[in-house]
Design a protein around this motif. Sequence first.
Motif, short mmCIF file in Angstrom:
data_model
loop_
_atom_site.label_atom_id
_atom_site.label_comp_id
_atom_site.label_asym_id
_atom_site.label_seq_id
_atom_site.Cartn_x
_atom_site.Cartn_y
_atom_site.Cartn_z
N GLY A 62 2.05 62.68 59.24
CA GLY A 62 2.20 63.53 58.48
C GLY A 62 3.43 62.26 57.71
N VAL A 63 4.39 61.66 58.27
CA VAL A 63 4.93 61.05 57.80
C VAL A 63 4.35 60.14 56.93
CG1 VAL A 63 7.23 59.37 57.53
CG2 VAL A 63 7.20 61.69 58.68
N LEU A 64 2.95 59.53 57.93
CA LEU A 64 2.54 58.35 57.01
C LEU A 64 2.00 58.92 55.38
CD1 LEU A 64 1.18 56.13 59.92
CD2 LEU A 64 3.23 55.99 58.09
N LEU A 65 1.10 59.73 56.00
CA LEU A 65 0.48 60.38 54.52
C LEU A 65 1.24 60.63 53.36
CD1 LEU A 65 -2.02 62.79 56.30
CD2 LEU A 65 -2.58 60.83 54.71
N ASP A 66 2.58 61.14 53.66
CA ASP A 66 3.75 61.78 52.58
C ASP A 66 4.49 60.44 51.85
OD1 ASP A 66 5.39 63.29 51.56
OD2 ASP A 66 7.00 62.96 52.80
N THR A 67 4.26 59.11 52.75
CA THR A 67 4.94 58.02 52.49
C THR A 67 4.41 57.60 51.28
OG1 THR A 67 6.53 58.27 53.62
CG2 THR A 67 6.10 55.98 53.06
N TYR A 68 2.91 56.92 51.96
CA TYR A 68 2.13 56.06 51.61
C TYR A 68 0.80 56.60 50.68
CZ TYR A 68 4.56 53.38 54.33
OH TYR A 68 5.56 52.62 54.71
N GLY A 70 0.48 60.03 48.62
CA GLY A 70 0.18 60.79 47.82
C GLY A 70 -0.73 61.57 46.99
N LEU A 71 -1.08 62.25 48.53
CA LEU A 71 -1.37 63.97 48.24
C LEU A 71 -1.52 64.75 47.74
CD1 LEU A 71 -3.75 63.13 51.63
CD2 LEU A 71 -4.66 62.76 49.21
N ALA A 72 -1.61 65.82 47.67
CA ALA A 72 -0.89 66.68 47.24
C ALA A 72 -0.17 67.87 48.80
CB ALA A 72 -1.83 68.31 46.53
N THR A 73 0.53 68.43 48.79
CA THR A 73 0.78 69.11 49.96
C THR A 73 0.08 69.76 51.17
OG1 THR A 73 3.02 70.04 49.28
CG2 THR A 73 2.30 70.71 51.00
N ALA A 74 -1.16 70.87 51.05
CA ALA A 74 -2.57 71.60 51.08
C ALA A 74 -3.09 70.37 52.10
CB ALA A 74 -3.00 72.50 50.38
N PRO A 75 -4.14 68.75 51.43
CA PRO A 75 -4.87 68.22 51.94
C PRO A 75 -3.91 66.82 52.48
CG PRO A 75 -4.84 67.83 49.73
CD PRO A 75 -3.94 69.15 50.34
N GLU A 76 -2.85 67.13 52.36
CA GLU A 76 -1.46 65.81 53.42
C GLU A 76 -1.54 66.79 54.89
OE1 GLU A 76 3.00 65.96 53.13
OE2 GLU A 76 2.01 63.53 51.66
N VAL A 77 -1.02 68.36 54.86
CA VAL A 77 -0.95 68.96 55.88
C VAL A 77 -2.10 69.12 56.97
CG1 VAL A 77 -0.13 70.86 56.62
CG2 VAL A 77 1.01 70.30 55.25
N ALA A 78 -3.62 69.33 56.38
CA ALA A 78 -4.29 69.27 56.54
C ALA A 78 -4.95 67.98 57.08
CB ALA A 78 -5.08 69.56 55.58
N VAL A 79 -4.75 67.13 56.56
CA VAL A 79 -5.43 65.47 57.15
C VAL A 79 -4.61 65.49 58.78
CG1 VAL A 79 -5.10 63.44 56.90
CG2 VAL A 79 -6.72 64.89 55.75
N ALA A 80 -3.46 66.09 58.21
CA ALA A 80 -2.06 65.27 60.05
C ALA A 80 -2.42 66.65 60.94
CB ALA A 80 -0.67 65.86 59.07
N VAL A 81 -3.29 67.65 60.77
CA VAL A 81 -3.39 68.85 61.51
C VAL A 81 -4.60 68.24 61.98
CG1 VAL A 81 -3.80 71.18 62.36
CG2 VAL A 81 -2.11 70.73 60.61
N LEU A 82 -5.75 67.68 61.49
CA LEU A 82 -7.35 67.02 61.75
C LEU A 82 -6.63 65.75 62.72
CD1 LEU A 82 -9.58 67.14 61.88
CD2 LEU A 82 -9.75 65.62 59.99
N VAL A 83 -5.70 65.19 62.60
CA VAL A 83 -5.46 63.87 63.07
C VAL A 83 -4.23 64.13 64.05
CG1 VAL A 83 -3.56 61.91 63.41
CG2 VAL A 83 -4.87 62.75 61.42
N GLY A 84 -3.71 65.63 64.59
CA GLY A 84 -2.94 65.38 65.50
C GLY A 84 -4.28 66.57 66.69
#
Length: 197
Positions: A62-68, A70-84
């Motif tokens: 989530g930190v990396l996606l938020d920093t680098y 530039g995704l919207a909140t929903a896709p960013e959270v979805a990808v972070a959850v998927l990675v976790g």
Amino acid sequence: MPPLYWFCLIGGFAVTLVLLVVGEVLEAALDALDGALEALDLGDAFDPLSSVAGVTLFGGAGVLLDTYAGLATAPEVAVAVLVGVVGAVVLHVVYVKPMQQSENSTGFSVREYAGKTGELATGVPEGGFGEVVVRMGASTTFQTAASFSGHAIPTGTRVVVVEVDADGVLRVAPLDTDDFAESPEQVGLPPRLQTRA
């Protein structure tokens, strides 16, 4: 969302560090947690180590996606959850599950030696103690031995464990009694253990 990501990332590292430093102290608490999870009947799909790793990976992604990214909140959270989730599942399958299977006990009771055969690695002197090598399952064990009859038995002799005394000493008798006495009665073998008349 960045505060949540940072909380998960730092919290995951903190829990890991605490487990490394005071893991023995917290082992009982984790056992209680495992017991509670087993009561929920989640099976082997959930374990504390994989969960902590999953939360930490969620926070880091989530930190990396938020920093680098530039995704919207929903896709960013979805990808972070998927990675976790993927990270937790991979850790569970590759590390935790094999370690749990390797923890299966191969132990046995000293009483199980009775009736087993072995070979004396160290001879038993008259009235004294030696050492016998006995195979138990896939293990080769070295145990303290004493002569069942009290007679000396030389190194390298094939023996049978007649009984195990209260101290865990194996009382052994030679498999071939002709080499040590003129009759089985002199060796002191019970009739069922006599190999030759």
